[in-house]
Design an enzyme around this catalytic site. Sequence first.
Site, PDB file in Angstrom:
ATOM      1  N   THR A  74       1.019  -1.005   0.235  1.00 15.21           N
ATOM      2  CA  THR A  74      -0.226   0.126  -0.031  1.00 15.21           C
ATOM      3  C   THR A  74       0.492   1.035   0.075  1.00 15.21           C
ATOM      4  O   THR A  74       0.237   2.350  -0.852  1.00 15.21           O
ATOM      5  CB  THR A  74      -1.235   0.184   1.485  1.00 15.21           C
ATOM      6  OG1 THR A  74      -1.942  -1.102   1.036  1.00 15.21           O
ATOM      7  CG2 THR A  74      -1.807   1.220   1.381  1.00 15.21           C
ATOM      8  N   SER A 201       5.029  -6.472  -1.832  1.00 14.92           N
ATOM      9  CA  SER A 201       4.908  -6.839  -0.343  1.00 14.92           C
ATOM     10  C   SER A 201       5.683  -8.185   0.024  1.00 14.92           C
ATOM     11  O   SER A 201       5.342  -9.617  -0.612  1.00 14.92           O
ATOM     12  CB  SER A 201       3.732  -6.950   0.045  1.00 14.92           C
ATOM     13  OG  SER A 201       3.122  -6.368   1.948  1.00 14.92           O
ATOM     14  N   GLY A 202       6.155  -8.166   1.102  1.00 17.78           N
ATOM     15  CA  GLY A 202       7.079  -9.416   1.537  1.00 17.78           C
ATOM     16  C   GLY A 202       6.538 -10.239   2.209  1.00 17.78           C
ATOM     17  O   GLY A 202       6.406 -11.584   1.733  1.00 17.78           O
ATOM     18  N   HIS A 203       4.992 -10.409   2.570  1.00 14.12           N
ATOM     19  CA  HIS A 203       4.020 -11.638   3.302  1.00 14.12           C
ATOM     20  C   HIS A 203       3.110 -11.917   2.071  1.00 14.12           C
ATOM     21  O   HIS A 203       2.200 -12.981   2.637  1.00 14.12           O
ATOM     22  CB  HIS A 203       3.266 -10.940   4.278  1.00 14.12           C
ATOM     23  CG  HIS A 203       1.860 -10.128   4.127  1.00 14.12           C
ATOM     24  ND1 HIS A 203       0.923 -10.250   3.473  1.00 14.12           N
ATOM     25  CD2 HIS A 203       1.896  -8.817   3.187  1.00 14.12           C
ATOM     26  CE1 HIS A 203      -0.303  -9.588   3.397  1.00 14.12           C
ATOM     27  NE2 HIS A 203       0.595  -9.098   3.262  1.00 14.12           N
ATOM     28  N   THR A 239      14.347   5.109  10.137  1.00 15.53           N
ATOM     29  CA  THR A 239      15.628   4.417  10.251  1.00 15.53           C
ATOM     30  C   THR A 239      14.896   2.600   9.081  1.00 15.53           C
ATOM     31  O   THR A 239      14.169   1.971  10.047  1.00 15.53           O
ATOM     32  CB  THR A 239      16.054   3.468  12.210  1.00 15.53           C
ATOM     33  OG1 THR A 239      16.260   4.511  12.061  1.00 15.53           O
ATOM     34  CG2 THR A 239      16.797   2.604  11.752  1.00 15.53           C
ATOM     35  N   CYS A 327      -8.376  -6.927   2.052  1.00 17.93           N
ATOM     36  CA  CYS A 327      -8.586  -5.262   2.976  1.00 17.93           C
ATOM     37  C   CYS A 327      -9.790  -4.840   2.580  1.00 17.93           C
ATOM     38  O   CYS A 327     -10.413  -3.631   2.220  1.00 17.93           O
ATOM     39  CB  CYS A 327      -7.127  -4.679   1.111  1.00 17.93           C
ATOM     40  SG  CYS A 327      -5.584  -5.261   1.494  1.00 17.93           S
TER      41      CYS A 327
END
Length: 401
Positions: A74, A201-203, A239, A327
């Site tokens: 997103t 997206s990683g997931h 960071t 979503c």
Amino acid sequence: MTTPVYLDNNATTRCDEAVVEAMLPFFTEQFGNPSSMHAFGARVGGAVKSARAQLQSLLGAEFDHEIVFTAGGTESDNMAILSALEISPDRDEIITSAVEHPAVLSLCGHLEKTRGIKVHVIPVDGRGLLDIAAYRAALSEKTAIVSIMWANNETGTIFPVAELAELAKEVGALFHTDAVQAVGKVPIDLKSTVIDMLSLSGHKLHGPKGIGALYVRRGTRFRSLIKGGHQERGRRAGTENTPGIVGLGKAAELAALHMADEETRVAALRDRLEKGLLQRVPNSFVTGNPAERLPNTSNIAFEYVEGEGILLLMNREGIAASSGSACTSGSLEPSHVLRAMNIPYTAAHGAIRFSFSRDNTDADVDRVLEVMPGIIEKLRALSPFWQGANEAPATFNPVYA
């Protein structure tokens, strides 16, 4: 006790054990700030650089610095679209599709209402294929950016993004693709395209939640969404989420190794499920484009029943699936994707998305085929629509005879 069956991998995947193992040292032993100049930071900075290279390889990007780490798909979508509008104030139009993820459609709607941005929403046909003539007609010198997904999250339909990007270049527009569902499932070679930006997206590929990336082609003008420090070459301040970045890098490496399995074994599981359900359950059909779609995704419409009821009874049997994008859960309206495809309400309300991963087995398919016919039969017995239908022919022709 019955073994649970998880078929909602387009919502999220299980984090691979190897990914977790790669991440763990960066919570405790390798805790330095990757931007610090001392040895603690340098070691962690090296791990971030390695993860960038792993993702570069999966995407077929030309340079590792084209990868900008974000908090997820997103954010990446928002960064791409908002940056394009900032760098080209003389261009105030966006082109997207009617079946995009809410991460794109909600932002476009917001920009239309609050900033007067003109948004061209390109329609799709009954199989979810983009109206190319309408797309060509919408392109102009006022187009700031085109944002078209690589593959649809509900039906798995794949869009010809490389060709669409070429057309966008003819009018000087930027081209962005939300590839959250495609990355790791189908081959991607960005250096052979003119795509300017890509979100992931990683997931969605057995990595951790809360980490993603935006590919920004070298030479593409870009304005950061988050202001602050110099991280990510000034394109995304804050960071770095080192454990998440390392996990995403490892997930990208594993995705490349398992992609052949995704395209063959996983696709075969999907096909067996579809064929079995269509044979066992009357008045059901597969939505989307059977010729060009993700190997793991199947969206099946069961006419004259409610998807919420199906999911509830499936959950009682230990089977997880969905009725569309996670979503947009909670809405009683049929999926905006199926509505855009003009799927009749009597079918769209009963559409279930089954999404596989490399974790799934033949036993999972067997279990669904065992219980689904009874679930649909039970719900149809309670449906006034079914009583009147008298098992009429399915509204759409099924993919499989």
